[in-house]
Design a protein around this motif. Structure first.
Motif, short mmCIF file in Angstrom:
data_model
loop_
_atom_site.label_atom_id
_atom_site.label_comp_id
_atom_site.label_asym_id
_atom_site.label_seq_id
_atom_site.Cartn_x
_atom_site.Cartn_y
_atom_site.Cartn_z
N LEU A 245 0.83 -1.21 0.00
CA LEU A 245 0.00 0.00 0.00
C LEU A 245 0.87 1.26 0.00
O LEU A 245 0.52 2.27 -0.64
CB LEU A 245 -0.92 0.00 1.23
N ALA A 246 2.00 1.22 0.70
CA ALA A 246 2.91 2.37 0.68
C ALA A 246 3.43 2.61 -0.73
O ALA A 246 3.56 3.76 -1.18
CB ALA A 246 4.07 2.13 1.64
N ALA A 247 3.72 1.53 -1.47
CA ALA A 247 4.18 1.68 -2.85
C ALA A 247 3.11 2.32 -3.73
O ALA A 247 3.41 3.10 -4.64
CB ALA A 247 4.59 0.32 -3.42
N LEU A 248 1.83 2.03 -3.42
CA LEU A 248 0.73 2.59 -4.20
C LEU A 248 0.52 4.08 -3.92
O LEU A 248 -0.09 4.78 -4.74
CB LEU A 248 -0.56 1.83 -3.92
N GLN A 249 0.99 4.56 -2.78
CA GLN A 249 0.81 5.98 -2.46
C GLN A 249 2.16 6.69 -2.34
O GLN A 249 2.38 7.50 -1.44
CB GLN A 249 -0.04 6.15 -1.19
N GLY A 250 3.04 6.36 -3.27
CA GLY A 250 4.30 7.09 -3.38
C GLY A 250 5.28 6.82 -2.26
O GLY A 250 5.98 7.73 -1.81
N GLN A 251 5.35 5.57 -1.79
CA GLN A 251 6.26 5.17 -0.71
C GLN A 251 6.01 5.95 0.59
O GLN A 251 6.93 6.23 1.34
CB GLN A 251 7.73 5.34 -1.15
N GLN A 252 4.77 6.26 0.84
CA GLN A 252 4.37 6.94 2.09
C GLN A 252 3.54 5.97 2.93
O GLN A 252 2.62 5.32 2.42
CB GLN A 252 3.56 8.20 1.79
N LEU A 253 3.90 5.87 4.22
CA LEU A 253 3.24 4.91 5.10
C LEU A 253 2.06 5.50 5.88
O LEU A 253 1.37 4.76 6.58
CB LEU A 253 4.26 4.35 6.10
N ALA A 254 1.83 6.78 5.75
CA ALA A 254 0.73 7.40 6.50
C ALA A 254 -0.61 6.82 6.06
O ALA A 254 -0.82 6.47 4.91
CB ALA A 254 0.75 8.92 6.27
N GLY A 255 -1.53 6.71 7.01
CA GLY A 255 -2.86 6.24 6.69
C GLY A 255 -3.01 4.74 6.88
O GLY A 255 -2.59 4.16 7.89
N GLU A 256 -3.62 4.06 5.90
CA GLU A 256 -3.91 2.63 5.99
C GLU A 256 -2.65 1.79 6.20
O GLU A 256 -2.68 0.83 7.00
CB GLU A 256 -4.67 2.17 4.74
N PRO A 257 -1.52 2.08 5.54
CA PRO A 257 -0.31 1.27 5.82
C PRO A 257 0.08 1.29 7.29
O PRO A 257 0.38 0.24 7.87
CB PRO A 257 0.75 1.93 4.94
N MET A 258 0.03 2.48 7.94
CA MET A 258 0.42 2.54 9.35
C MET A 258 -0.60 1.78 10.23
O MET A 258 -0.23 1.18 11.23
CB MET A 258 0.52 3.98 9.81
N ARG A 259 -1.86 1.81 9.84
CA ARG A 259 -2.85 1.06 10.61
C ARG A 259 -2.54 -0.43 10.58
O ARG A 259 -2.62 -1.13 11.61
CB ARG A 259 -4.26 1.33 10.06
N LEU A 260 -2.16 -0.95 9.42
CA LEU A 260 -1.81 -2.37 9.29
C LEU A 260 -0.54 -2.69 10.09
O LEU A 260 -0.42 -3.76 10.71
CB LEU A 260 -1.63 -2.73 7.83
N ILE A 261 0.42 -1.75 10.08
CA ILE A 261 1.66 -1.96 10.83
C ILE A 261 1.38 -2.04 12.33
O ILE A 261 1.90 -2.91 13.04
CB ILE A 261 2.68 -0.84 10.52
N GLU A 262 0.54 -1.12 12.83
CA GLU A 262 0.19 -1.13 14.24
C GLU A 262 -0.53 -2.43 14.61
O GLU A 262 -0.29 -3.02 15.67
CB GLU A 262 -0.70 0.07 14.55
N GLN A 263 -1.40 -2.90 13.71
CA GLN A 263 -2.11 -4.15 13.96
C GLN A 263 -1.13 -5.33 14.03
O GLN A 263 -1.27 -6.20 14.89
CB GLN A 263 -3.16 -4.37 12.85
N ALA A 264 -0.12 -5.34 13.13
CA ALA A 264 0.87 -6.41 13.14
C ALA A 264 1.66 -6.40 14.43
O ALA A 264 1.94 -7.46 15.01
CB ALA A 264 1.80 -6.25 11.93
N LEU A 265 2.04 -5.21 14.92
CA LEU A 265 2.82 -5.12 16.15
C LEU A 265 1.99 -5.47 17.38
O LEU A 265 2.54 -5.92 18.40
CB LEU A 265 3.42 -3.72 16.28
N GLN A 266 0.70 -5.27 17.33
CA GLN A 266 -0.15 -5.70 18.43
C GLN A 266 -0.19 -7.22 18.52
O GLN A 266 -0.28 -7.79 19.61
CB GLN A 266 -1.55 -5.13 18.25
N ILE A 267 -0.11 -7.87 17.36
CA ILE A 267 -0.09 -9.34 17.34
C ILE A 267 1.30 -9.87 17.72
O ILE A 267 1.42 -10.80 18.52
CB ILE A 267 -0.49 -9.86 15.94
N ASP A 268 2.34 -9.25 17.19
CA ASP A 268 3.72 -9.68 17.48
C ASP A 268 4.58 -8.43 17.66
O ASP A 268 5.05 -7.85 16.68
CB ASP A 268 4.26 -10.55 16.34
N PRO A 269 4.81 -8.00 18.89
CA PRO A 269 5.59 -6.77 19.13
C PRO A 269 7.04 -6.87 18.65
O PRO A 269 7.70 -5.83 18.53
CB PRO A 269 5.53 -6.61 20.65
#
Length: 310
Positions: free
Chosen positions: A209-233
């Motif tokens: 998703l970051a690649a689709l928005q110009g290598q920017q992680l803001a928004g939905e990519p960061m939400r997915l990252i936070e979700q991944a870290l909640q599962i495995d810190p």
């Protein structure tokens, strides 16, 4: 092809060098039988004559019978004839030279003949070699064909099948490899629907998703990252992406925290570790003294509350 012929000529010269010189030296330097051991042959003939005289004397003395005398004399006469034949038989001059000439001609002809029958003559044509893919190498067209077949198989299913999650994951990663990011995102969505608690899938989807928005992680990519870290810190990729997101917000202290933690969970000599080391060095050069985040930095996402390992 020039290199091939040079190598072939070198091997041919080496074969000639090993086989022909001994034959040529033997032909030119070896003495004739008459000149080789004349004294030894004369001595042998004299001994045989003495033996003939001895058996004749034994017969005259009556110490041997007539039959024994006949057999002994016949044996000695045969040996005399053998010595004379060796002494008088002419040596065939030039036989070794002829052998050398025949071998020198047959060696290359035999090699060429065997290669023509068993070898790959087309391999000598550089244009043909360039036109053929390396054995075992998969072309990009073949990769795309395999990806399309997998996509049709998965999308054509009318009911869930065992292994669907692995199939959609493989398809998503294949699309990402081909940089077909919209298709990769949709495939990751299907895989995550089947395995919603898989932190690797969540981190990979965030990357696409970051690649689709110009290598920017803001928004939905960061939400997915936070979700991944909640599962495995301690998930390395999710930590690395969280650090990148913090770096984008110029929160260099938070970026260092994520990257230093991720660095503990990757092999020391891996390319991932080297990339993290470079990012850590850059963040250190930009972070204020003490590593605190600037006052104007954006709020740290929920994943930042994960304590960094010492």
């Amino acid at each position: 092809m020039i290199v091939f012929w040079i190598a072939a000529a070198g091997l041919l010269v080496l074969a000639w060098g090993l086989l022909l010189p001994p034959l040529i030296r033997k032909s030119s330097a070896a003495p004739t039988p008459q000149a080789e051991r004349p004294d030894a042959r004369r001595s042998n003939l004299a001994i045989l004559r003495d033996q003939l005289a001895q058996v004749d004397a034994e017969l005259a003395a009556g110490s041997v019978s007539a039959e024994q005398h006949r057999l002994s004399r016949a044996e000695i006469e045969r040996r005399v004839l053998d010595e004379e034949a060796v002494a008088d038989g002419p040596r065939k001059a030039g036989s070794a030279r002829r052998t050398a000439a025949v071998l020198g001609t047959l060696i290359p002809l035999f090699a060429v003949g065997v290669y023509a029958l068993k070898g790959n003559l087309a391999a000598l044509d550089p244009r043909a070699v360039q036109a053929q893919p390396v054995q075992g190498e998969v072309t990009m067209a073949q990769v795309e064909e395999m990806v399309e077949k997998l996509a049709k198989k998965l999308e054509g299913q009318t009911a869930p099948q065992p292994g669907d999650a692995q199939g959609w994951t493989m398809l998503a990663r294949s699309y990402a490899f081909l940089q077909r990011f919209p298709e990769a995102s949709r495939a990751y969505g299907r895989a995550i629907a089947l395995e919603p608690k898989n932190p690797q899938l969540l981190a990979d989807h965030a990357d696409v998703l970051a690649a689709l928005q110009g290598q920017q992680l803001a928004g939905e990519p960061m939400r997915l990252i936070e979700q991944a870290l909640q599962i495995d810190p301690n998930h390395p990729k999710a930590l690395a992406l969280a650090g990148t997101g913090a770096f984008e917000r110029k929160d260099f202290g938070a970026a260092l925290g994520y990257w230093n933690k991720a660095r503990q969970f990757v092999p020391a000599e891996s390319e991932f570790a080297k990339a993290l080391d470079g990012s850590i060095a850059e963040a250190k050069s930009l972070a204020p003294a003490g590593g605190a985040a600037p006052a104007a930095a954006a709020p740290v996402p929920a994943a930042a509350s994960v304590p960094a390992a010492a």
